[in-house]
Design an enzyme around this catalytic site. Sequence first.
Site, PDB file in Angstrom:
ATOM      1  N   ARG A 161       2.249 -53.474 -11.079  1.00  0.00           N
ATOM      2  CA  ARG A 161       2.263 -55.248 -10.809  1.00  0.00           C
ATOM      3  C   ARG A 161       3.473 -55.754 -10.881  1.00  0.00           C
ATOM      4  NH1 ARG A 161      -0.952 -57.598 -16.142  1.00  0.00           N
ATOM      5  NH2 ARG A 161       0.672 -56.166 -17.346  1.00  0.00           N
ATOM      6  N   ARG A 198      -9.028 -60.566 -29.982  1.00  0.00           N
ATOM      7  CA  ARG A 198      -8.372 -59.083 -30.114  1.00  0.00           C
ATOM      8  C   ARG A 198      -8.788 -58.359 -30.991  1.00  0.00           C
ATOM      9  NH1 ARG A 198      -4.609 -59.767 -25.668  1.00  0.00           N
ATOM     10  NH2 ARG A 198      -3.865 -57.635 -25.258  1.00  0.00           N
ATOM     11  N   ARG A 254       6.689 -56.965 -15.739  1.00  0.00           N
ATOM     12  CA  ARG A 254       6.637 -57.416 -17.143  1.00  0.00           C
ATOM     13  C   ARG A 254       7.497 -56.237 -18.259  1.00  0.00           C
ATOM     14  NH1 ARG A 254       0.840 -59.268 -18.790  1.00  0.00           N
ATOM     15  NH2 ARG A 254       0.932 -57.858 -20.623  1.00  0.00           N
ATOM     16  N   ARG A 260      -0.152 -49.913 -25.732  1.00  0.00           N
ATOM     17  CA  ARG A 260      -1.008 -51.176 -25.620  1.00  0.00           C
ATOM     18  C   ARG A 260      -2.641 -50.557 -25.533  1.00  0.00           C
ATOM     19  NH1 ARG A 260       1.678 -53.458 -20.728  1.00  0.00           N
ATOM     20  NH2 ARG A 260      -0.212 -54.728 -20.417  1.00  0.00           N
ATOM     21  N   LYS A 308      -7.954 -59.158 -16.423  1.00  0.00           N
ATOM     22  CA  LYS A 308      -8.451 -60.265 -17.085  1.00  0.00           C
ATOM     23  C   LYS A 308      -7.740 -61.579 -16.381  1.00  0.00           C
ATOM     24  CE  LYS A 308      -7.039 -58.732 -21.121  1.00  0.00           C
ATOM     25  NZ  LYS A 308      -6.432 -57.490 -20.584  1.00  0.00           N
TER      26      LYS A 308
HETATM   27  P1  AP5 Z   1      -4.051 -58.420 -14.325  1.00  0.00           P
HETATM   28  O1  AP5 Z   1      -4.804 -59.602 -14.000  1.00  0.00           O
HETATM   29  O2  AP5 Z   1      -2.623 -58.720 -14.761  1.00  0.00           O
HETATM   30  O3  AP5 Z   1      -4.639 -57.530 -15.758  1.00  0.00           O
HETATM   31  P2  AP5 Z   1      -4.903 -58.056 -17.193  1.00  0.00           P
HETATM   32  O4  AP5 Z   1      -6.045 -57.495 -17.696  1.00  0.00           O
HETATM   33  O5  AP5 Z   1      -4.603 -59.407 -17.292  1.00  0.00           O
HETATM   34  O6  AP5 Z   1      -3.851 -57.191 -18.085  1.00  0.00           O
HETATM   35  P3  AP5 Z   1      -2.578 -57.568 -18.942  1.00  0.00           P
HETATM   36  O7  AP5 Z   1      -1.570 -56.233 -19.019  1.00  0.00           O
HETATM   37  O8  AP5 Z   1      -2.128 -58.818 -18.673  1.00  0.00           O
HETATM   38  O9  AP5 Z   1      -3.568 -57.382 -20.460  1.00  0.00           O
HETATM   39  P4  AP5 Z   1      -2.884 -57.150 -21.731  1.00  0.00           P
HETATM   40  O10 AP5 Z   1      -4.335 -57.291 -22.697  1.00  0.00           O
HETATM   41  O11 AP5 Z   1      -2.264 -55.722 -22.020  1.00  0.00           O
HETATM   42  O12 AP5 Z   1      -1.822 -58.319 -21.901  1.00  0.00           O
HETATM   43  P5  AP5 Z   1      -1.732 -59.731 -22.595  1.00  0.00           P
HETATM   44  O13 AP5 Z   1      -0.777 -60.546 -21.413  1.00  0.00           O
HETATM   45  O14 AP5 Z   1      -2.958 -60.123 -22.637  1.00  0.00           O
HETATM   46  O15 AP5 Z   1      -4.188 -57.195 -13.334  1.00  0.00           O
HETATM   47  C1  AP5 Z   1      -3.443 -56.027 -13.568  1.00  0.00           C
HETATM   48  C2  AP5 Z   1      -2.773 -55.480 -12.080  1.00  0.00           C
HETATM   49  O16 AP5 Z   1      -4.054 -55.041 -11.413  1.00  0.00           O
HETATM   50  C3  AP5 Z   1      -2.195 -56.714 -11.517  1.00  0.00           C
HETATM   51  O17 AP5 Z   1      -1.136 -56.064 -10.583  1.00  0.00           O
HETATM   52  C4  AP5 Z   1      -3.353 -57.258 -10.521  1.00  0.00           C
HETATM   53  O18 AP5 Z   1      -2.798 -57.686  -9.311  1.00  0.00           O
HETATM   54  C5  AP5 Z   1      -4.148 -55.918 -10.420  1.00  0.00           C
HETATM   55  N1  AP5 Z   1      -5.576 -56.130 -10.051  1.00  0.00           N
HETATM   56  C6  AP5 Z   1      -6.480 -56.689 -11.005  1.00  0.00           C
HETATM   57  N2  AP5 Z   1      -7.745 -56.781 -10.517  1.00  0.00           N
HETATM   58  C7  AP5 Z   1      -7.732 -55.853  -9.529  1.00  0.00           C
HETATM   59  C8  AP5 Z   1      -8.830 -55.557  -8.590  1.00  0.00           C
HETATM   60  N3  AP5 Z   1     -10.102 -55.913  -8.693  1.00  0.00           N
HETATM   61  N4  AP5 Z   1      -8.526 -55.040  -7.406  1.00  0.00           N
HETATM   62  C9  AP5 Z   1      -7.062 -54.666  -7.061  1.00  0.00           C
HETATM   63  N5  AP5 Z   1      -5.986 -55.152  -7.997  1.00  0.00           N
HETATM   64  C10 AP5 Z   1      -6.359 -55.796  -9.048  1.00  0.00           C
HETATM   65  O19 AP5 Z   1      -0.930 -59.262 -23.721  1.00  0.00           O
HETATM   66  C11 AP5 Z   1       0.442 -58.992 -24.102  1.00  0.00           C
HETATM   67  C12 AP5 Z   1       0.757 -58.860 -25.279  1.00  0.00           C
HETATM   68  O20 AP5 Z   1       0.672 -60.058 -26.065  1.00  0.00           O
HETATM   69  C13 AP5 Z   1      -0.129 -58.057 -26.422  1.00  0.00           C
HETATM   70  O21 AP5 Z   1       0.292 -56.579 -26.147  1.00  0.00           O
HETATM   71  C14 AP5 Z   1       0.174 -58.652 -27.637  1.00  0.00           C
HETATM   72  O22 AP5 Z   1       1.443 -58.131 -28.131  1.00  0.00           O
HETATM   73  C15 AP5 Z   1       0.183 -59.881 -27.439  1.00  0.00           C
HETATM   74  N6  AP5 Z   1      -1.071 -60.640 -27.663  1.00  0.00           N
HETATM   75  C16 AP5 Z   1      -2.007 -61.284 -26.501  1.00  0.00           C
HETATM   76  N7  AP5 Z   1      -2.835 -61.749 -27.171  1.00  0.00           N
HETATM   77  C17 AP5 Z   1      -2.958 -61.536 -28.216  1.00  0.00           C
HETATM   78  C18 AP5 Z   1      -3.870 -61.827 -29.112  1.00  0.00           C
HETATM   79  N8  AP5 Z   1      -5.246 -62.439 -29.146  1.00  0.00           N
HETATM   80  N9  AP5 Z   1      -3.715 -61.148 -30.559  1.00  0.00           N
HETATM   81  C19 AP5 Z   1      -2.631 -60.415 -30.678  1.00  0.00           C
HETATM   82  N10 AP5 Z   1      -1.659 -60.138 -30.027  1.00  0.00           N
HETATM   83  C20 AP5 Z   1      -1.729 -60.712 -28.737  1.00  0.00           C
HETATM   84 MG    MG Z   2      -3.123 -60.547 -18.349  1.00  0.00          MG
END
Ligand code: AP5
Ligand code: MG
Length: 213
Positions: free
Chosen positions: A126, A90, A159, A170, A15
């Site tokens: 990552r 979410r 992270r 997660r 994402k």
């Molecule tokens: P990356 O782009 O980092 O993936 P992502 O989908 O953003 O993964 P996240 O781990 O950030 O998602 P998440 O939903 O768990 O965390 P968030 O920060 O939202 O890509 C991943 C890896 O793959 C990278 O190394 C990248 O380089 C590589 N990659 C990507 N695409 C590729 C491709 N096509 N080819 C090759 N390599 C690729 O949330 C964190 C925490 O915050 C949650 O657990 C929760 O506690 C809280 N939180 C956030 N939002 C909310 C909400 N709305 N409600 C409640 N709690 C929330």
């Molecule tokens: Mg992310």
Amino acid sequence: MKNIFILHGPPGAGKGTVGERLSKNLNIPLISTGDLLRENVKEKTELGLKAKKYMDKGELVPDKIVISILLDRLSKDDCKNGFILDGFPRNISQAKNLEKYIKNEKVKVVYLEANDDFLVNRLSNRRICENCGAIYHLINIPPKVPGICDKCGGKLIQREDDKEEVIRNRLAVYHKLTSPLLDYYKKKGVLFGVRGDGELEDTVKQIIEISKL
Ligand code: AP5
Ligand code: MG
């Protein structure tokens, strides 16, 4: 009319990575609730201290906190022509709060699909910049100089929530609380599925085509 995208997908689906490319291409901001929360944690704000307890375990941060930081961000001037949401909504309650805010504006929801074992493996490679949050992958998207951010020279770190047991939680939380949104948006006819485990260029191209529909 506004251009509003929701990037939906499990942890590690891409994402943030895809969102950054899309943001440059469509010239609208990428808004990640995860990044907004991490900024608050880093700055040790009251909200950040509350959120950290949930984030460290891989649980959802309570709606009240997340919705308030999101709506605050959406009220900024750069969102007036549209925005890309990463990691929000979410759950159904967050989706309904968003609808209340954007009223009749149309949204497109892009679902980045990938399976759990693939994602656990991908997330172990990552690294993010501790200063600007830029995202790297040790094998697929490595920095030019190991350990250093290409964009700002900051230090690359893992992270806190990228430990395997937290990643697994997660993913479980995603399947239980977040994936029901797929049905919710499918019924509204606004859901588009794209592979999250393919070539980044292909994924970005497909979403740009979707943006033209
Ligand atoms: P990356 O782009 O980092 O993936 P992502 O989908 O953003 O993964 P996240 O781990 O950030 O998602 P998440 O939903 O768990 O965390 P968030 O920060 O939202 O890509 C991943 C890896 O793959 C990278 O190394 C990248 O380089 C590589 N990659 C990507 N695409 C590729 C491709 N096509 N080819 C090759 N390599 C690729 O949330 C964190 C925490 O915050 C949650 O657990 C929760 O506690 C809280 N939180 C956030 N939002 C909310 C909400 N709305 N409600 C409640 N709690 C929330
Ligand atoms: Mg992310």
